[in-house]
Design an enzyme around this catalytic site. Structure first.
Site, PDB file in Angstrom:
ATOM      1  CG  HIS A 247      -1.738  -1.191   1.446  1.00  0.00           C
ATOM      2  ND1 HIS A 247      -2.866  -1.454   0.704  1.00  0.00           N
ATOM      3  CD2 HIS A 247      -1.615  -2.235   2.317  1.00  0.00           C
ATOM      4  CE1 HIS A 247      -3.406  -2.596   1.112  1.00  0.00           C
ATOM      5  NE2 HIS A 247      -2.667  -3.087   2.080  1.00  0.00           N
TER       6      HIS A 247
HETATM    7  C1  BDR Z   1      -3.080   0.829   5.282  1.00  0.00           C
HETATM    8  O1  BDR Z   1      -3.323   0.358   6.608  1.00  0.00           O
HETATM    9  C2  BDR Z   1      -2.125  -0.084   7.199  1.00  0.00           C
HETATM   10  O2  BDR Z   1      -2.310  -1.354   7.728  1.00  0.00           O
HETATM   11  C3  BDR Z   1      -1.061  -0.026   6.140  1.00  0.00           C
HETATM   12  O3  BDR Z   1       0.156   0.402   6.702  1.00  0.00           O
HETATM   13  C4  BDR Z   1      -1.591   0.964   5.132  1.00  0.00           C
HETATM   14  O4  BDR Z   1      -1.219   2.280   5.458  1.00  0.00           O
HETATM   15  C5  BDR Z   1      -3.742  -0.113   4.297  1.00  0.00           C
HETATM   16  O5  BDR Z   1      -5.113  -0.175   4.529  1.00  0.00           O
END
Ligand code: BDR
Ligand code: CA
Length: 317
Positions: A247
């Site tokens: 992500h």
């Molecule tokens: C986001 O949530 C966190 O778990 C990850 O670091 C990312 O920023 C993804 O939904």
């Protein structure tokens, strides 16, 4: 004479590491195109005491001990903190065995640092990169609303529309943790580039891609592979894919190589009240309302190009 386009972009990175945050930080720390004014930690994937420490661990792994690290909000603006140890492990950086940091934390609160920096730098110079819940940014806007006109843009990982949510059927984690802060940010008038799950789910850490990173044979590459192998196990189980979505590095990749991505300008509103859909990013993708455009919502990415960019930058550390 120096052309402005040759000057590094001034950024503040706000983050809650998290293995994918860590990879985003490494990508940023490896680039000469970014001038990192500071890294601010927020509570999110794990509590603040761990996220600020994790930022320092990653700066040290990258050999960048001169970067300033600030601790910010311990909890969301109104809600009780929700964390994600089930995904990231107890420390937030489970996977590799990394040493305790020796770098010290800056004494200033992250929110004060953000406000002061935006007010002191020339108007329009500072870009905020957000990789976690938007609490620090929401608080900075509350403290000094005049910063909104001075921020060049916010590039954020958050939300999901076509893919739905990852913490509830409707909400993505970063927005769900602090929907009040997210709503303030989307209402602020600051130009926003949004990296939702719709794009990050197209960036899978496949075995082939991790094998290529491993071949760099550096301590950084080893740590990245161990972090991502830990992080992806949760999503592989959930989505049945080879590898998990990566992500947060999308935010930095956008700054370094925006042509890898495509999306469209839309109106985005945050649901704050419904118990069923709290934290949902309501994207007017099909332009069915006359609500004004407040974000560039990214939906597609050149996956191989993205992993080439990451590989090339990790090789520098
Ligand atoms: C986001 O949530 C966190 O778990 C990850 O670091 C990312 O920023 C993804 O939904
Ligand atoms: Ca994050």
């Amino acid at each position: 004479m120096t052309d402005d386009s040759d000057m590094p972009m001034k950024v503040i990175i706000d983050t809650d590491p998290g293995q994918d945050d860590a990879v985003a930080l490494l990508l940023a720390l490896a680039s000469e195109k970014l001038e990192i004014l500071g890294i601010t930690a927020v509570a999110g994937n794990v509590p603040l005491e761990l996220t600020e420490k994790n930022v320092r661990i990653i700066c040290e792994l990258a050999g960048k001990l001169d970067v300033r690290v600030f601790a910010g909000a311990k909890s969301p603006m109104k809600k009780t903190l929700v964390t994600a140890e089930n995904v990231h492990g107890k420390t937030g950086l489970d996977g590799p065995d990394l040493p305790e940091p020796v770098m010290s934390l800056q004494p200033q609160h992250a929110v004060d640092f953000i406000v002061e920096t935006v007010l002191n730098e020339p108007a329009g110079d500072v870009t905020l990169c957000t990789l976690g819940p938007l609490t620090n940014i929401g608080l900075a806007l509350q403290q000094a609303p005049q910063i909104a006109d001075r921020i060049q843009q916010i590039v954020m990982m958050g939300g999901g529309f076509f893919e739905g949510g990852n913490i509830t059927p409707a909400a993505e984690f970063n927005i769900f943790v602090d929907p009040d802060a997210a709503s303030d940010v989307f209402q602020s008038g600051i130009p926003i580039v949004m990296m939702p799950l719709d794009v990050t789910h197209k960036l899978l850490t496949t075995k082939k891609r991790l094998k290529r990173i491993k071949k760099l044979k550096t301590p950084v590459a080893k740590a990245v592979v161990e972090m991502l192998e830990f992080f992806e196990r949760y999503d592989e189980g959930k989505y049945g894919t080879d590898g998990g979505p990566l992500h947060d590095p999308t935010v930095i990749a956008w700054l370094l190589q925006p042509e890898l991505f495509s999306g469209r300008y839309c109106n985005v509103e945050i649901e704050k009240d419904s118990s069923l859909t709290c934290g949902m990013t309501v994207v007017d993708w099909w332009q069915v309302t006359d609500r004004s455009h407040n974000a560039l919502v990214i939906r597609d990415v050149n996956g191989d190009g993205f992993f080439d960019l990451l590989q090339e930058h990790l090789a520098r550390l």
